[in-house]
Design a protein around this motif. Structure first.
Motif, short mmCIF file in Angstrom:
data_model
loop_
_atom_site.label_atom_id
_atom_site.label_comp_id
_atom_site.label_asym_id
_atom_site.label_seq_id
_atom_site.Cartn_x
_atom_site.Cartn_y
_atom_site.Cartn_z
N ARG A 34 0.83 -1.20 0.00
CA ARG A 34 0.00 0.00 0.00
C ARG A 34 0.87 1.26 0.00
O ARG A 34 0.51 2.28 -0.59
CB ARG A 34 -0.92 -0.01 1.23
N LEU A 35 2.01 1.19 0.65
CA LEU A 35 2.90 2.35 0.75
C LEU A 35 3.83 2.49 -0.45
O LEU A 35 4.56 3.47 -0.57
CB LEU A 35 3.73 2.28 2.04
N ALA A 36 3.85 1.51 -1.34
CA ALA A 36 4.75 1.56 -2.51
C ALA A 36 4.46 2.82 -3.33
O ALA A 36 3.30 3.18 -3.52
CB ALA A 36 4.55 0.32 -3.38
N PRO A 37 5.51 3.46 -3.82
CA PRO A 37 5.27 4.63 -4.68
C PRO A 37 4.81 4.20 -6.07
O PRO A 37 5.13 3.10 -6.53
CB PRO A 37 6.66 5.28 -4.76
N SER A 39 3.67 6.20 -10.10
CA SER A 39 3.77 7.43 -10.87
C SER A 39 2.63 8.38 -10.50
O SER A 39 1.46 7.96 -10.48
CB SER A 39 3.73 7.11 -12.36
N LEU A 42 -0.79 7.77 -8.22
CA LEU A 42 -2.17 7.42 -8.61
C LEU A 42 -2.63 6.04 -8.13
O LEU A 42 -3.83 5.81 -7.96
CB LEU A 42 -2.32 7.53 -10.13
N GLN A 43 -1.68 5.12 -7.93
CA GLN A 43 -2.03 3.75 -7.50
C GLN A 43 -3.15 3.15 -8.36
O GLN A 43 -4.18 2.71 -7.83
CB GLN A 43 -2.48 3.73 -6.03
N ALA A 44 -2.90 3.12 -9.66
CA ALA A 44 -3.93 2.61 -10.59
C ALA A 44 -3.87 1.09 -10.69
O ALA A 44 -3.67 0.52 -11.76
CB ALA A 44 -3.75 3.27 -11.96
N PHE A 45 -4.02 0.45 -9.53
CA PHE A 45 -4.03 -1.01 -9.51
C PHE A 45 -4.76 -1.47 -8.26
O PHE A 45 -5.09 -0.67 -7.38
CB PHE A 45 -2.60 -1.57 -9.53
N LYS A 46 -4.99 -2.76 -8.21
CA LYS A 46 -5.66 -3.36 -7.07
C LYS A 46 -4.98 -4.72 -6.82
O LYS A 46 -4.47 -5.32 -7.77
CB LYS A 46 -7.14 -3.56 -7.41
N LEU A 95 -8.85 12.68 -2.87
CA LEU A 95 -8.11 11.97 -1.81
C LEU A 95 -6.94 12.83 -1.31
O LEU A 95 -6.70 12.93 -0.10
CB LEU A 95 -7.60 10.62 -2.33
N ILE A 96 -6.24 13.47 -2.24
CA ILE A 96 -5.13 14.35 -1.84
C ILE A 96 -5.67 15.50 -1.00
O ILE A 96 -5.13 15.82 0.07
CB ILE A 96 -4.39 14.93 -3.08
N THR A 99 -6.69 14.26 2.42
CA THR A 99 -5.56 13.82 3.24
C THR A 99 -4.73 15.01 3.72
O THR A 99 -4.26 15.04 4.85
CB THR A 99 -4.64 12.87 2.42
N ARG A 100 -4.56 16.00 2.84
CA ARG A 100 -3.68 17.12 3.17
C ARG A 100 -4.45 18.36 3.62
O ARG A 100 -3.84 19.40 3.86
CB ARG A 100 -2.77 17.44 1.98
#
Lengths: 208, 208
Positions: A34-37, A39, A42-46, A95-96, A99-100
């Motif tokens: 989950r913490l992996a960076p 590009s 966006l974390q366009a995966f599941k 989400l950004i 979160t921020r």
């Protein structure tokens, strides 16, 4: 053991002994993923995390009947977004902002950086999202090793068939790779004592 | 710090302070990359490790003039094989035979598994080899974090221009991604204290 010792200890385990990996170890491996960076973040995966024996059996049948699928404690399927929609990008902006604790309008410049991606073809998008999923996959492999958990990176399966088994197409996802988690079966895995084969430092790196 | 703590500590560092990363840390990060698993173990990629300031300047100019390129201690460029040749596969068979002290003929069955890949188009091959390079990239990111070294994963550069700068095309290689290694410049990087944005566990994972 240092991280290097652990990376030397690990290998693509072809036979596992069926022992369950403790939940706290699974939780930490998933948290690393989950913490992996990725590009733009966006974390366009599941990642589909499979424990159900009946579902493992179905995956096994689409993955050249490789025994580690059924002998693993958990089977992780990394699936990347088939396409990047404007909605997906907007969700990320929200989400950004949440979160921020900043107004979403403040992200207009960053949002514009996605215009070219959203306008890209699904094929271009998938080449890109799959690469991002592979970063998380690499992070997951190290995280498993760090927990003394064996892991098998696997590409030997029918992506189309697996997408059907897991209902991925309906979610705009395509399977890219599998990581089984479990423990090596030392008496049945003939690769357990095989020397690790890697290119030499001078073959793999070029120093400038 | 645990690995999770370290992954929370890391972020895509946009400003670095120019401090050199000790050689033993660089060596361990590169060793982790060397030990990263890849499909079939082929390692169809190379990592260009750049310390030369003049070369960093040229990379900087092809990478949207992002300051971390020049402020980093080392710039790593991950380049994947543009195509898989029969010769490359044969070299790998010889490496396995030498490492494991077995006759190369004993690998005939395994060698045959590469036939379809060698027959593939360069485009298909590169989609595949780039994914493998991204596994090593992910492993490198974790390894840097484990050494308390900051790292910036970067895709924002002209791959074509960078291939020319580094003479990659002549080596049948194409650049895919950059990892700068160094130390964060806390006073100039406005992202240093920004909250990490990640999807929730329930959004990123599906449990079955």
């Amino acid at each position: 053991m240092t991280l290097i010792d652990k990376l030397n200890w690990r290998y693509a385990t072809k036979r596992m002994n069926g022992t369950k990996v403790p939940q706290e170890k699974i939780d930490r491996i998933l948290e690393a993923i989950r913490l992996a960076p990725t590009s733009f973040g966006l974390q366009a995966f599941k990642v589909i995390v499979v424990e159900d024996p009946a579902l493992k059996e179905r995956i096994f049948n689409e993955a050249c009947q490789q025994p580690q699928i059924k002998e693993a404690s958990h089977v992780l399927v990394f699936a990347a977004s088939k396409n990047i929609s404007a909605e997906q990008v907007n969700d990320y902006m929200n989400l950004i902002a949440t979160t921020r604790d900043i107004p979403v309008d403040a992200l207009a410049g960053f949002r514009a950086a996605f215009d070219g991606i959203v306008a890209g073809t699904p094929e271009q998008n998938f080449v890109w999202t799959a690469r991002q999923a592979y970063i998380a996959f690499g992070v997951g492999i190290v995280a498993a090793t760090n927990e003394d958990v064996d892991a098998t990176p696997m590409e030997g399966f029918s992506t189309e068939a697996l997408d059907k088994v897991l209902g991925l197409a309906e979610q705009n996802l395509g399977s890219t790779t599998i990581l089984t988690l479990g423990y090596r079966d030392e008496s049945n895995d003939n690769l357990v004592h095989a020397a690790k084969v890697r290119k030499s430092k001078s073959a793999l790196f070029e120093f400038k």
